[in-house]
Write a protein that holds these residues in place. Structure first.
Motif, short mmCIF file in Angstrom:
data_model
loop_
_atom_site.label_atom_id
_atom_site.label_comp_id
_atom_site.label_asym_id
_atom_site.label_seq_id
_atom_site.Cartn_x
_atom_site.Cartn_y
_atom_site.Cartn_z
N ILE A 190 6.30 -5.18 7.72
CA ILE A 190 5.86 -4.13 6.82
C ILE A 190 6.46 -4.38 5.43
N ALA A 191 5.88 -3.78 4.41
CA ALA A 191 6.41 -3.86 3.05
C ALA A 191 7.45 -2.75 2.86
N LEU A 192 8.67 -3.13 2.46
CA LEU A 192 9.70 -2.15 2.14
C LEU A 192 9.61 -1.73 0.69
N SER A 193 9.11 -2.60 -0.16
CA SER A 193 8.95 -2.34 -1.59
C SER A 193 7.93 -3.34 -2.12
N PRO A 194 7.57 -3.28 -3.40
CA PRO A 194 6.63 -4.27 -3.93
C PRO A 194 7.12 -5.71 -3.84
N THR A 195 8.46 -5.90 -3.69
CA THR A 195 8.99 -7.26 -3.68
C THR A 195 9.90 -7.52 -2.48
N ARG A 196 9.74 -6.75 -1.43
CA ARG A 196 10.53 -6.99 -0.22
C ARG A 196 9.72 -6.63 1.01
N VAL A 197 9.80 -7.52 2.01
CA VAL A 197 9.10 -7.32 3.28
C VAL A 197 10.14 -7.33 4.40
N LEU A 198 9.89 -6.55 5.43
CA LEU A 198 10.76 -6.53 6.60
C LEU A 198 9.98 -7.07 7.79
#
Length: 324
Positions: A190-198
């Motif tokens: 999933i996307a945690l933020s526009p520039t980080r994925v988990l």
């Protein structure tokens, strides 16, 4: 505006596409949407559709059927698509780049092969903007000689020859048949933020994942680059082949920073390769899965910060996967 060409205008479409190809390089439908199929395990077919640049597929127009006696298909398992508003079909979901899916099946009688027709429909999204009529692709897959209707119906795991015995003479004990790969190792992102994925792997009790044999890369993304993975500390585990290596039990979460060339919202495809084992010594071959992640818009400050972070020596960019 897209020119909607329905089934009643199929002949006109073929004539129009043939003429457009010489002028505008429109692809034949089978090249615009390339369907690949393989047997993931008895009871489940793995599907992949590679979508050419400047084309997209409608999620709701992907259908599977069979005319084979004794073969029954389950519900096609498709990932979420990109939300779009279509002037003809209203609110829809679409795919760009590629999409991976799976199709469960059951057998009412023993058979050596399975014949399935997958129908897709999509469009060319730059001039000339046209939509193709539904396009069927029929494929026939060889089934394992040991496959039985009961095994396929239960979604049984591959026969022992498809696994690697790392436990010496011990092998499996009665009543501990290995789970299907997608149940033994559940991968999601999933996307945690526009520039980080988990990214996350979940394993039931009695299964573990190798850290050093697991990897995530970009399979599809517009100017997106992954940073170095931030693996948490694992549990040291010793086996006769790999020595003492870190593994994960239960669940492991892997944050992945990424840099982007532009801040527009987009869907990226992560390609994961990973390997794990059952506690009693039977190990799965390297598994692969593609997952679509919808990235929210990023502002200029977020884009700049992400690029600066990945440019640091400790965060060398990950390799990209061209084709799973």
């Amino acid at each position: 505006m897209l020119k909607w060409l329905g089934a009643c205008a199929t002949a006109l479409l073929f004539a129009g596409v043939a003429g457009a190809q010489s002028q505008d390089d429109l692809l034949p439908v089978e090249q615009a949407f390339q369907v690949k199929a393989s047997l993931a395990e008895p009871g489940r077919i793995a599907l992949r559709i590679d979508i050419a640049p400047d084309y997209y597929l409608y999620r709701g127009r992907i259908k599977a059927k069979t005319a084979q006696d004794g073969l029954e298909l389950g519900t096609l398992d498709l990932p979420p698509g990109i939300p779009e508003h279509d002037e003809f079909q209203g609110d829809v979901e679409i795919y760009r780049g590629s999409v991976a899916a799976s199709l469960p099946y059951t057998l009412a009688q023993a058979t050596s092969s399975a014949s399935v027709t997958l129908t897709v429909q999509g469009c060319h999204e730059v001039d000339p903007k046209i939509c193709y009529p539904p396009h069927p692709t029929t494929f026939t897959l060889d089934l394992p000689a040991s496959a039985t209707p009961a095994a396929a119906a239960a979604g049984a795991a591959p026969p022992a020859s498809g696994l690697v015995n790392l436990g010496g003479a011990g092998g499996l004990v009665q009543g501990s048949a290995p789970l299907p790969p997608e149940q033994a190792f559940v991968f999601e992102a999933i996307a945690l933020s526009p520039t980080r994925v988990l990214a996350r792997w979940s394993m039931p009790k009695g299964y573990y994942l190798y850290r050093d044999k697991s990897d995530v890369a970009i399979a599809q993304g517009d100017g997106v680059v992954l940073g170095a993975p931030q693996w948490p500390k694992g549990t040291d585990h010793t086996d006769e082949h790999f020595g003492t290596v870190p593994v994960y039990f239960g669940e492991v979460e892997l944050p992945l920073d990424l840099a982007r060339d532009n801040g527009a919202a987009q869907a990226i495809t992560l390609h994961a390769e990973y390997q794990g084992c059952q506690d009693d010594g039977l190990c799965y071959p390297v598994l692969q899965k593609d997952v679509v992640v919808n990235l929210p818009p990023a502002n200029a400050a977020e884009l700049a910060a992400a690029k600066a972070s990945l440019a640091a020596p400790a965060a060398a960019p990950r390799r990209a996967v061209a084709d799973a």
